[in-house]
Write a protein that holds these residues in place. Structure first.
Motif, short mmCIF file in Angstrom:
data_model
loop_
_atom_site.label_atom_id
_atom_site.label_comp_id
_atom_site.label_asym_id
_atom_site.label_seq_id
_atom_site.Cartn_x
_atom_site.Cartn_y
_atom_site.Cartn_z
N ALA A 270 7.97 1.94 2.54
CA ALA A 270 6.98 3.01 2.42
C ALA A 270 5.58 2.41 2.34
O ALA A 270 4.64 2.91 2.98
CB ALA A 270 7.27 3.86 1.19
N ILE A 271 5.45 1.34 1.56
CA ILE A 271 4.15 0.66 1.45
C ILE A 271 3.72 0.13 2.81
O ILE A 271 2.57 0.29 3.23
CB ILE A 271 4.22 -0.47 0.41
CG1 ILE A 271 4.35 0.11 -1.00
CG2 ILE A 271 3.02 -1.40 0.50
CD1 ILE A 271 4.74 -0.90 -2.06
N TYR A 272 4.67 -0.47 3.54
CA TYR A 272 4.35 -1.02 4.87
C TYR A 272 3.91 0.08 5.83
O TYR A 272 2.91 -0.06 6.53
CB TYR A 272 5.57 -1.75 5.43
CG TYR A 272 5.37 -2.25 6.84
CD1 TYR A 272 4.56 -3.35 7.08
CD2 TYR A 272 5.95 -1.60 7.92
CE1 TYR A 272 4.34 -3.79 8.38
CE2 TYR A 272 5.74 -2.02 9.21
CZ TYR A 272 4.94 -3.12 9.44
OH TYR A 272 4.71 -3.54 10.72
N VAL A 273 4.65 1.19 5.85
CA VAL A 273 4.33 2.28 6.77
C VAL A 273 2.96 2.88 6.43
O VAL A 273 2.16 3.19 7.32
CB VAL A 273 5.44 3.38 6.73
CG1 VAL A 273 5.00 4.63 7.45
CG2 VAL A 273 6.72 2.84 7.32
N ASN A 274 2.67 3.02 5.15
CA ASN A 274 1.39 3.61 4.75
C ASN A 274 0.20 2.70 5.06
O ASN A 274 -0.91 3.19 5.25
CB ASN A 274 1.40 3.96 3.26
CG ASN A 274 2.28 5.15 2.98
OD1 ASN A 274 2.46 6.02 3.83
ND2 ASN A 274 2.87 5.19 1.80
N LYS A 275 0.43 1.39 5.12
CA LYS A 275 -0.65 0.45 5.41
C LYS A 275 -0.98 0.37 6.90
O LYS A 275 -2.03 -0.13 7.27
CB LYS A 275 -0.31 -0.96 4.91
CG LYS A 275 -0.53 -1.14 3.43
CD LYS A 275 -0.29 -2.59 3.03
CE LYS A 275 -0.53 -2.78 1.55
NZ LYS A 275 -0.26 -4.16 1.13
N LEU A 276 -0.06 0.84 7.74
CA LEU A 276 -0.30 0.77 9.18
C LEU A 276 -1.50 1.65 9.57
O LEU A 276 -1.78 2.66 8.93
CB LEU A 276 0.94 1.23 9.95
CG LEU A 276 2.14 0.30 9.93
CD1 LEU A 276 3.32 0.96 10.62
CD2 LEU A 276 1.81 -1.02 10.62
#
Length: 84
Positions: free
Chosen positions: A77-83
């Motif tokens: 979730a953190i990775y997807v939100n940082k994109l």
């Protein structure tokens, strides 16, 4: 080798279950890998719920530990939100 009929059956069932669990765990690992490789936010957001559901199902059936599933979901979730 097992001496009782029930233990022979248990060995058979355990092997079958192990192969089944390995297949679904590997499929989920590959889905996590593919999500981590994504660079497009829209695609990643579309795939994230599916991967999350996979992890939840594996945790529910004790294929992976529930905390591991939670940690993976959180990191994804953190990775997807940082994109971008």
């Amino acid at each position: 080798m097992a001496n009782h009929k029930s233990s022979v059956k248990r060995n058979r069932q355990a092997l079958k279950k192990r192969l089944h669990n390995r297949y679904y765990a590997k499929t989920a690992r590959n889905a996590v890998r593919s999500l981590r490789k994504m660079t497009d936010k829209a695609e990643a957001q579309a795939l994230y719920p599916k991967v999350s559901a996979m992890l939840d199902k594996l945790a529910k059936k004790n294929v992976i530990h529930k905390n591991k599933a939670g940690n993976l979901k959180s990191k994804l979730a953190i990775y997807v939100n940082k994109l971008n």
